[in-house]
Design a protein around this motif. Structure first.
Motif, PDB file in Angstrom:
ATOM      1  N   THR A  18       0.869  -1.256  -0.122  1.00 39.08           N
ATOM      2  CA  THR A  18       0.021   0.136  -0.040  1.00 39.08           C
ATOM      3  C   THR A  18       0.803   1.285   0.157  1.00 39.08           C
ATOM      4  OG1 THR A  18      -1.663   1.106   1.023  1.00 39.08           O
ATOM      5  CG2 THR A  18      -0.355  -0.029   2.403  1.00 39.08           C
ATOM      6  N   HIS A  19       0.710   2.396  -0.803  1.00 45.30           N
ATOM      7  CA  HIS A  19       1.333   3.400  -0.985  1.00 45.30           C
ATOM      8  C   HIS A  19       0.445   4.409  -0.316  1.00 45.30           C
ATOM      9  CE1 HIS A  19       4.390   1.454  -3.070  1.00 45.30           C
ATOM     10  NE2 HIS A  19       3.624   0.968  -3.898  1.00 45.30           N
ATOM     11  N   ILE A  20      -0.560   4.153   0.530  1.00 45.12           N
ATOM     12  CA  ILE A  20      -1.464   5.440   0.692  1.00 45.12           C
ATOM     13  C   ILE A  20      -0.894   6.313   1.718  1.00 45.12           C
ATOM     14  CG2 ILE A  20      -2.355   4.049   3.048  1.00 45.12           C
ATOM     15  CD1 ILE A  20      -5.189   4.980   2.211  1.00 45.12           C
ATOM     16  N   GLU A  21      -0.003   5.925   2.399  1.00 42.32           N
ATOM     17  CA  GLU A  21       1.018   7.051   3.547  1.00 42.32           C
ATOM     18  C   GLU A  21       1.530   7.988   2.588  1.00 42.32           C
ATOM     19  OE1 GLU A  21       1.383   3.646   3.545  1.00 42.32           O
ATOM     20  OE2 GLU A  21       0.570   3.198   5.559  1.00 42.32           O
ATOM     21  N   THR A  22       1.752   7.871   1.310  1.00 39.33           N
ATOM     22  CA  THR A  22       2.247   8.767   0.507  1.00 39.33           C
ATOM     23  C   THR A  22       1.407   9.624  -0.308  1.00 39.33           C
ATOM     24  OG1 THR A  22       2.784   7.438  -1.450  1.00 39.33           O
ATOM     25  CG2 THR A  22       4.537   7.651   0.230  1.00 39.33           C
ATOM     26  N   ASN A  23       0.017   9.147  -0.374  1.00 35.69           N
ATOM     27  CA  ASN A  23      -1.062  10.062  -1.014  1.00 35.69           C
ATOM     28  C   ASN A  23      -1.449  11.099  -0.063  1.00 35.69           C
ATOM     29  OD1 ASN A  23      -3.970  10.684  -1.544  1.00 35.69           O
ATOM     30  ND2 ASN A  23      -4.228   8.626  -2.143  1.00 35.69           N
ATOM     31  N   PRO A  24      -1.257  12.364  -0.875  1.00 35.83           N
ATOM     32  CA  PRO A  24      -1.374  13.654  -0.241  1.00 35.83           C
ATOM     33  C   PRO A  24      -3.076  13.860   0.410  1.00 35.83           C
ATOM     34  CG  PRO A  24      -0.680  13.981  -2.324  1.00 35.83           C
ATOM     35  CD  PRO A  24      -1.052  12.609  -2.411  1.00 35.83           C
ATOM     36  N   GLU A  25      -4.092  13.210  -0.318  1.00 39.12           N
ATOM     37  CA  GLU A  25      -5.238  13.434   0.206  1.00 39.12           C
ATOM     38  C   GLU A  25      -5.283  12.691   1.662  1.00 39.12           C
ATOM     39  OE1 GLU A  25      -9.787  12.736  -1.245  1.00 39.12           O
ATOM     40  OE2 GLU A  25      -8.316  11.971  -2.435  1.00 39.12           O
ATOM     41  N   TYR A  26      -4.903  11.334   1.681  1.00 38.42           N
ATOM     42  CA  TYR A  26      -5.039  10.504   2.794  1.00 38.42           C
ATOM     43  C   TYR A  26      -4.159  11.240   4.101  1.00 38.42           C
ATOM     44  CZ  TYR A  26      -3.835   6.748   6.050  1.00 38.42           C
ATOM     45  OH  TYR A  26      -3.802   6.028   7.072  1.00 38.42           O
ATOM     46  N   LYS A  27      -2.996  11.997   3.447  1.00 38.06           N
ATOM     47  CA  LYS A  27      -2.093  12.588   4.556  1.00 38.06           C
ATOM     48  C   LYS A  27      -3.181  13.796   5.014  1.00 38.06           C
ATOM     49  CE  LYS A  27       2.711  11.870   3.956  1.00 38.06           C
ATOM     50  NZ  LYS A  27       3.938  12.394   3.200  1.00 38.06           N
ATOM     51  N   ALA A  28      -3.709  14.727   4.317  1.00 33.37           N
ATOM     52  CA  ALA A  28      -4.430  15.877   4.967  1.00 33.37           C
ATOM     53  C   ALA A  28      -5.872  15.193   5.527  1.00 33.37           C
ATOM     54  CB  ALA A  28      -4.902  16.568   3.460  1.00 33.37           C
ATOM     55  N   THR A  29      -6.284  14.044   5.069  1.00 26.32           N
ATOM     56  CA  THR A  29      -7.461  13.890   5.851  1.00 26.32           C
ATOM     57  C   THR A  29      -7.177  13.187   7.401  1.00 26.32           C
ATOM     58  OG1 THR A  29      -8.511  13.151   3.704  1.00 26.32           O
ATOM     59  CG2 THR A  29      -9.390  12.329   5.746  1.00 26.32           C
ATOM     60  N   LEU A  30      -5.790  12.487   7.341  1.00 27.45           N
ATOM     61  CA  LEU A  30      -5.367  11.899   8.634  1.00 27.45           C
ATOM     62  C   LEU A  30      -5.123  13.125   9.639  1.00 27.45           C
ATOM     63  CD1 LEU A  30      -4.572   9.706  10.412  1.00 27.45           C
ATOM     64  CD2 LEU A  30      -2.477   9.563   9.277  1.00 27.45           C
ATOM     65  N   ALA A  31      -4.286  14.148   8.964  1.00 29.30           N
ATOM     66  CA  ALA A  31      -3.943  15.444   9.938  1.00 29.30           C
ATOM     67  C   ALA A  31      -5.350  16.086  10.580  1.00 29.30           C
ATOM     68  CB  ALA A  31      -3.250  16.400   8.834  1.00 29.30           C
ATOM     69  N   LEU A  32      -6.466  16.102   9.711  1.00 32.49           N
ATOM     70  CA  LEU A  32      -7.925  16.678  10.094  1.00 32.49           C
ATOM     71  C   LEU A  32      -8.334  15.647  11.229  1.00 32.49           C
ATOM     72  CD1 LEU A  32      -9.972  18.782   9.814  1.00 32.49           C
ATOM     73  CD2 LEU A  32     -10.822  17.218   7.884  1.00 32.49           C
ATOM     74  N   PHE A  33      -8.149  14.595  11.026  1.00 31.45           N
ATOM     75  CA  PHE A  33      -8.875  13.756  11.701  1.00 31.45           C
ATOM     76  C   PHE A  33      -8.058  13.905  13.091  1.00 31.45           C
ATOM     77  CE2 PHE A  33      -8.634   9.605  14.060  1.00 31.45           C
ATOM     78  CZ  PHE A  33     -10.038   9.254  14.251  1.00 31.45           C
ATOM     79  N   ASP A  34      -6.656  13.793  13.125  1.00 30.28           N
ATOM     80  CA  ASP A  34      -6.027  13.708  14.491  1.00 30.28           C
ATOM     81  C   ASP A  34      -6.400  15.077  15.237  1.00 30.28           C
ATOM     82  OD1 ASP A  34      -4.788  11.347  13.866  1.00 30.28           O
ATOM     83  OD2 ASP A  34      -3.284  12.206  13.052  1.00 30.28           O
ATOM     84  N   ARG A  35      -6.336  16.365  14.502  1.00 29.69           N
ATOM     85  CA  ARG A  35      -6.636  17.255  15.018  1.00 29.69           C
ATOM     86  C   ARG A  35      -7.909  17.468  15.583  1.00 29.69           C
ATOM     87  NH1 ARG A  35      -4.789  19.814  10.487  1.00 29.69           N
ATOM     88  NH2 ARG A  35      -6.931  20.339   9.728  1.00 29.69           N
ATOM     89  N   ASN A  36      -9.042  17.088  15.049  1.00 29.77           N
ATOM     90  CA  ASN A  36     -10.286  16.915  15.470  1.00 29.77           C
ATOM     91  C   ASN A  36     -10.266  16.047  16.726  1.00 29.77           C
ATOM     92  OD1 ASN A  36     -11.565  18.857  13.994  1.00 29.77           O
ATOM     93  ND2 ASN A  36     -11.887  17.401  12.184  1.00 29.77           N
ATOM     94  N   LEU A  37      -9.750  14.922  16.760  1.00 26.98           N
ATOM     95  CA  LEU A  37      -9.750  14.241  17.980  1.00 26.98           C
ATOM     96  C   LEU A  37      -9.192  14.872  18.995  1.00 26.98           C
ATOM     97  CD1 LEU A  37     -10.360  11.218  19.036  1.00 26.98           C
ATOM     98  CD2 LEU A  37      -7.831  10.497  17.983  1.00 26.98           C
ATOM     99  N   GLU A  38      -8.140  15.435  18.951  1.00 31.75           N
ATOM    100  CA  GLU A  38      -7.327  16.034  19.935  1.00 31.75           C
ATOM    101  C   GLU A  38      -8.431  17.075  20.529  1.00 31.75           C
ATOM    102  OE1 GLU A  38      -4.819  15.027  21.513  1.00 31.75           O
ATOM    103  OE2 GLU A  38      -5.129  13.224  20.175  1.00 31.75           O
ATOM    104  N   ASN A  39      -8.844  17.946  19.518  1.00 31.38           N
ATOM    105  CA  ASN A  39      -9.776  18.959  20.207  1.00 31.38           C
ATOM    106  C   ASN A  39     -10.953  18.384  20.922  1.00 31.38           C
ATOM    107  OD1 ASN A  39      -8.291  20.943  18.839  1.00 31.38           O
ATOM    108  ND2 ASN A  39      -9.439  20.927  16.942  1.00 31.38           N
ATOM    109  N   LEU A  40     -11.385  17.175  20.298  1.00 33.47           N
ATOM    110  CA  LEU A  40     -12.622  16.515  21.002  1.00 33.47           C
ATOM    111  C   LEU A  40     -12.113  16.224  22.554  1.00 33.47           C
ATOM    112  CD1 LEU A  40     -15.725  15.733  21.322  1.00 33.47           C
ATOM    113  CD2 LEU A  40     -14.845  13.413  19.775  1.00 33.47           C
ATOM    114  N   LYS A  41     -11.095  15.585  22.520  1.00 33.99           N
ATOM    115  CA  LYS A  41     -10.463  15.063  23.639  1.00 33.99           C
ATOM    116  C   LYS A  41     -10.360  16.046  24.866  1.00 33.99           C
ATOM    117  CE  LYS A  41      -8.443  10.533  22.537  1.00 33.99           C
ATOM    118  NZ  LYS A  41      -6.647   9.791  22.621  1.00 33.99           N
ATOM    119  N   ALA A  42      -9.959  17.157  24.449  1.00 34.60           N
ATOM    120  CA  ALA A  42      -9.670  18.480  25.274  1.00 34.60           C
ATOM    121  C   ALA A  42     -11.078  18.619  26.125  1.00 34.60           C
ATOM    122  CB  ALA A  42      -9.081  19.462  24.568  1.00 34.60           C
TER     123      ALA A  42
END
Length: 87
Positions: A18-42
């Protein structure tokens, strides 16, 4: 070795290709997910965070089941196409 030998001996692992980790769309969506998760946990208390973690774990398990089913379906389709090509 042929592809069946490679698969049998564990030298061929489709998950590794799988080369999904190098996919820019995947990277951007993962970053958004992580940000939202951290904001929610706070905003959650410890009990709510624990519940969220259980939800995320269940979601990951569902995703793994779905990915396996998709892999099997794709493999079966490929086999049917190959069989049809030899008729």
């Amino acid at each position: 070795m042929n592809i069946l030998d490679e698969l049998w001996y564990g030298n061929l692992t489709p998950m590794e290709y799988t080369h999904i980790e190098t996919n820019p769309e995947y990277k951007a969506t993962l970053a958004l997910f992580d940000r939202n998760l951290e904001n929610l946990k706070a905003t959650l208390n410890d009990e709510q965070i624990e519940l969220l973690e259980k939800l995320l774990t269940a979601n990951e398990e569902l995703s793994n089941i779905t990915e396996l089913d998709c892999f099997k379906a794709g493999f079966k389709l490929g086999t049917k196409l190959t069989t049809e090509a030899y008729r």
